[in-house]
Design a protein around this motif. Sequence first.
Motif, PDB file in Angstrom:
ATOM      1  N   VAL A 214      -4.456 -14.271  16.536  1.00 33.38           N
ATOM      2  CA  VAL A 214      -4.945 -14.630  17.954  1.00 33.38           C
ATOM      3  C   VAL A 214      -6.387 -14.668  18.550  1.00 33.38           C
ATOM      4  CG1 VAL A 214      -5.824 -11.664  18.128  1.00 33.38           C
ATOM      5  CG2 VAL A 214      -4.678 -12.746  20.141  1.00 33.38           C
TER       6      VAL A 214
ATOM      7  N   ARG B  59       2.370  -7.733  34.011  1.00 30.72           N
ATOM      8  CA  ARG B  59       1.681  -7.226  33.181  1.00 30.72           C
ATOM      9  C   ARG B  59       0.750  -7.019  33.852  1.00 30.72           C
ATOM     10  NH1 ARG B  59      -1.840 -13.454  32.069  1.00 30.72           N
ATOM     11  NH2 ARG B  59       0.312 -14.563  31.443  1.00 30.72           N
TER      12      ARG B  59
ATOM     13  N   GLY C 185       2.491  -1.937  30.895  1.00 34.57           N
ATOM     14  CA  GLY C 185       3.521  -1.011  29.777  1.00 34.57           C
ATOM     15  C   GLY C 185       4.131  -2.496  29.263  1.00 34.57           C
TER      16      GLY C 185
ATOM     17  N   ASN D 166      -9.330 -13.091  23.066  1.00 38.25           N
ATOM     18  CA  ASN D 166      -8.344 -13.117  23.976  1.00 38.25           C
ATOM     19  C   ASN D 166      -8.206 -11.188  24.087  1.00 38.25           C
ATOM     20  OD1 ASN D 166      -6.044 -12.439  25.458  1.00 38.25           O
ATOM     21  ND2 ASN D 166      -4.602 -13.733  24.053  1.00 38.25           N
TER      22      ASN D 166
ATOM     23  N   ARG E 212       3.412  -3.520  25.498  1.00 39.44           N
ATOM     24  CA  ARG E 212       3.606  -2.353  24.313  1.00 39.44           C
ATOM     25  C   ARG E 212       5.311  -2.216  24.172  1.00 39.44           C
ATOM     26  NH1 ARG E 212       1.786   2.213  22.393  1.00 39.44           N
ATOM     27  NH2 ARG E 212      -0.715   2.018  22.892  1.00 39.44           N
TER      28      ARG E 212
ATOM     29  N   SER F 171       1.252 -19.431  31.002  1.00 40.19           N
ATOM     30  CA  SER F 171       0.212 -18.843  31.003  1.00 40.19           C
ATOM     31  C   SER F 171      -0.515 -19.231  29.634  1.00 40.19           C
ATOM     32  CB  SER F 171       1.080 -18.008  30.086  1.00 40.19           C
ATOM     33  OG  SER F 171       1.837 -17.049  31.403  1.00 40.19           O
TER      34      SER F 171
ATOM     35  N   ILE G 233       3.584 -14.248  21.737  1.00 36.63           N
ATOM     36  CA  ILE G 233       4.449 -13.669  22.706  1.00 36.63           C
ATOM     37  C   ILE G 233       3.895 -13.310  24.904  1.00 36.63           C
ATOM     38  CG2 ILE G 233       2.502 -12.075  21.786  1.00 36.63           C
ATOM     39  CD1 ILE G 233       3.925  -9.548  23.301  1.00 36.63           C
TER      40      ILE G 233
HETATM   41  C1  LIG Z   1      -0.917 -10.556  25.927  1.00 37.08           C
HETATM   42  C2  LIG Z   1       0.046  -9.775  27.108  1.00 37.08           C
HETATM   43  C3  LIG Z   1       1.535  -9.856  26.504  1.00 37.08           C
HETATM   44  C4  LIG Z   1      -0.147  -8.328  27.343  1.00 37.08           C
HETATM   45  O1  LIG Z   1       1.516  -7.832  28.350  1.00 37.08           O
HETATM   46  P1  LIG Z   1       0.559  -6.679  29.143  1.00 37.08           P
HETATM   47  O2  LIG Z   1       2.185  -6.066  29.497  1.00 37.08           O
HETATM   48  O3  LIG Z   1       0.349  -6.359  29.988  1.00 37.08           O
HETATM   49  O4  LIG Z   1       0.070  -5.516  27.971  1.00 37.08           O
HETATM   50  P2  LIG Z   1       0.463  -3.817  28.520  1.00 37.08           P
HETATM   51  O5  LIG Z   1       0.455  -3.443  29.823  1.00 37.08           O
HETATM   52  O6  LIG Z   1       1.599  -3.214  27.683  1.00 37.08           O
HETATM   53  O7  LIG Z   1      -0.800  -3.387  27.675  1.00 37.08           O
HETATM   54  C5  LIG Z   1      -0.914  -3.016  26.113  1.00 37.08           C
HETATM   55  C6  LIG Z   1      -2.021  -2.893  25.788  1.00 37.08           C
HETATM   56  O8  LIG Z   1      -3.529  -3.555  26.342  1.00 37.08           O
HETATM   57  C7  LIG Z   1      -4.183  -3.247  26.843  1.00 37.08           C
HETATM   58  N1  LIG Z   1      -3.964  -4.586  28.251  1.00 37.08           N
HETATM   59  C8  LIG Z   1      -3.388  -5.041  28.585  1.00 37.08           C
HETATM   60  N2  LIG Z   1      -4.337  -5.408  29.172  1.00 37.08           N
HETATM   61  C9  LIG Z   1      -5.355  -5.842  29.604  1.00 37.08           C
HETATM   62  C10 LIG Z   1      -7.548  -6.149  29.921  1.00 37.08           C
HETATM   63  N3  LIG Z   1      -6.493  -7.092  30.814  1.00 37.08           N
HETATM   64  N4  LIG Z   1      -7.672  -6.046  29.449  1.00 37.08           N
HETATM   65  C11 LIG Z   1      -8.388  -5.214  28.861  1.00 37.08           C
HETATM   66  N5  LIG Z   1      -6.806  -3.990  28.107  1.00 37.08           N
HETATM   67  C12 LIG Z   1      -5.436  -4.434  28.313  1.00 37.08           C
HETATM   68  C13 LIG Z   1      -4.066  -1.919  27.829  1.00 37.08           C
HETATM   69  O9  LIG Z   1      -4.689  -1.078  27.982  1.00 37.08           O
HETATM   70  C14 LIG Z   1      -2.807  -1.419  26.915  1.00 37.08           C
HETATM   71  O10 LIG Z   1      -3.078  -0.181  26.535  1.00 37.08           O
HETATM   72  P3  LIG Z   1      -2.231   1.112  25.931  1.00 37.08           P
HETATM   73  O11 LIG Z   1      -1.111   0.973  26.083  1.00 37.08           O
HETATM   74  O12 LIG Z   1      -3.346   2.220  25.259  1.00 37.08           O
HETATM   75  O13 LIG Z   1      -2.514   1.914  27.394  1.00 37.08           O
HETATM   76  C15 LIG Z   1      -0.607 -10.355  28.450  1.00 37.08           C
HETATM   77  O14 LIG Z   1      -1.658 -10.254  29.250  1.00 37.08           O
HETATM   78  C16 LIG Z   1      -0.329 -12.085  28.423  1.00 37.08           C
HETATM   79  O15 LIG Z   1       1.407 -12.194  28.439  1.00 37.08           O
HETATM   80  N6  LIG Z   1      -1.147 -12.513  28.270  1.00 37.08           N
HETATM   81  C17 LIG Z   1      -1.015 -14.165  28.430  1.00 37.08           C
HETATM   82  C18 LIG Z   1      -0.332 -14.848  26.724  1.00 37.08           C
HETATM   83  C19 LIG Z   1      -1.310 -14.314  25.973  1.00 37.08           C
HETATM   84  O16 LIG Z   1      -2.481 -14.389  25.307  1.00 37.08           O
HETATM   85  N7  LIG Z   1      -0.441 -14.198  24.151  1.00 37.08           N
HETATM   86  C20 LIG Z   1      -0.738 -13.275  23.234  1.00 37.08           C
HETATM   87  C21 LIG Z   1      -0.607 -15.016  22.390  1.00 37.08           C
HETATM   88  S1  LIG Z   1      -1.746 -14.032  21.016  1.00 37.08           S
END
Ligand SMILES: CC(C)(COP(=O)(O)OP(=O)(O)OC[C@H]1O[C@@H](n2cnc3c(N)ncnc32)[C@H](O)[C@@H]1OP(=O)(O)O)[C@@H](O)C(=O)NCCC(=O)NCCS
Length: 146
Positions: A106, A78, A81, A110, A84, A23, A71
């Motif tokens: 961040v 993904r 939720g 991203n 969250r 990732s 995280i």
């Molecule tokens: C960032 C990350 C942890 C989010 O995990 P996830 O389980 O997909 O997120 P969730 O489903 O809980 O979404 C949380 C919120 O973000 C928003 N969101 C999630 N993915 C999104 C996307 N691709 N584009 C826009 N919004 C997004 C959702 O709409 C949600 O909003 P809501 O709770 O108001 O509905 C995941 O994308 C990931 O692991 N990314 C790669 C690693 C990374 O970048 N980590 C962070 C480093 S700082």
Amino acid sequence: MAFDFRYATIDDIESIAAIELASMSNPWKADAYQEAVGSDHAFVMVAEQGGKIAGFAVFYLTPPESELPDIVVSQEYRGQGLGRMLLTHCFEELRAKSIETIFLEVRVSNAPARALYEHLGFESIGTRKYFYSNPTEDALCMRIDI
Ligand SMILES: CC(C)(COP(=O)(O)OP(=O)(O)OC[C@H]1O[C@@H](n2cnc3c(N)ncnc32)[C@H](O)[C@@H]1OP(=O)(O)O)[C@@H](O)C(=O)NCCC(=O)NCCS
């Protein structure tokens, strides 16, 4: 299917490092997780489904402050939720450890991570120029009072 949350152990590190490697462009190595799992000043929380690790979060603890340096939710989980739920669960654990404020950085590009943090109530407090490498990019600094 629901997710279970628990503190990571040494036995989880191989799975955690594999999720990280798939990732992140500058992935943490296994020894960094080993250090966090074994430290009184950090923890690693994992989310599991059917015994498989679906995501994890690392926190450094300097009460009353904490830092979220890493995280990841595994690609296949993904958008459900989980990010969250994982952070919301961690906030409960952090409150019990006398943490009042969380800081993080961040990548400005991203969007999924920024959306996750913003929707949870994190606020932008500034930027750090050229903070990231591979590729070089500014960091957005965020904080939340829990
Ligand atoms: C960032 C990350 C942890 C989010 O995990 P996830 O389980 O997909 O997120 P969730 O489903 O809980 O979404 C949380 C919120 O973000 C928003 N969101 C999630 N993915 C999104 C996307 N691709 N584009 C826009 N919004 C997004 C959702 O709409 C949600 O909003 P809501 O709770 O108001 O509905 C995941 O994308 C990931 O692991 N990314 C790669 C690693 C990374 O970048 N980590 C962070 C480093 S700082």
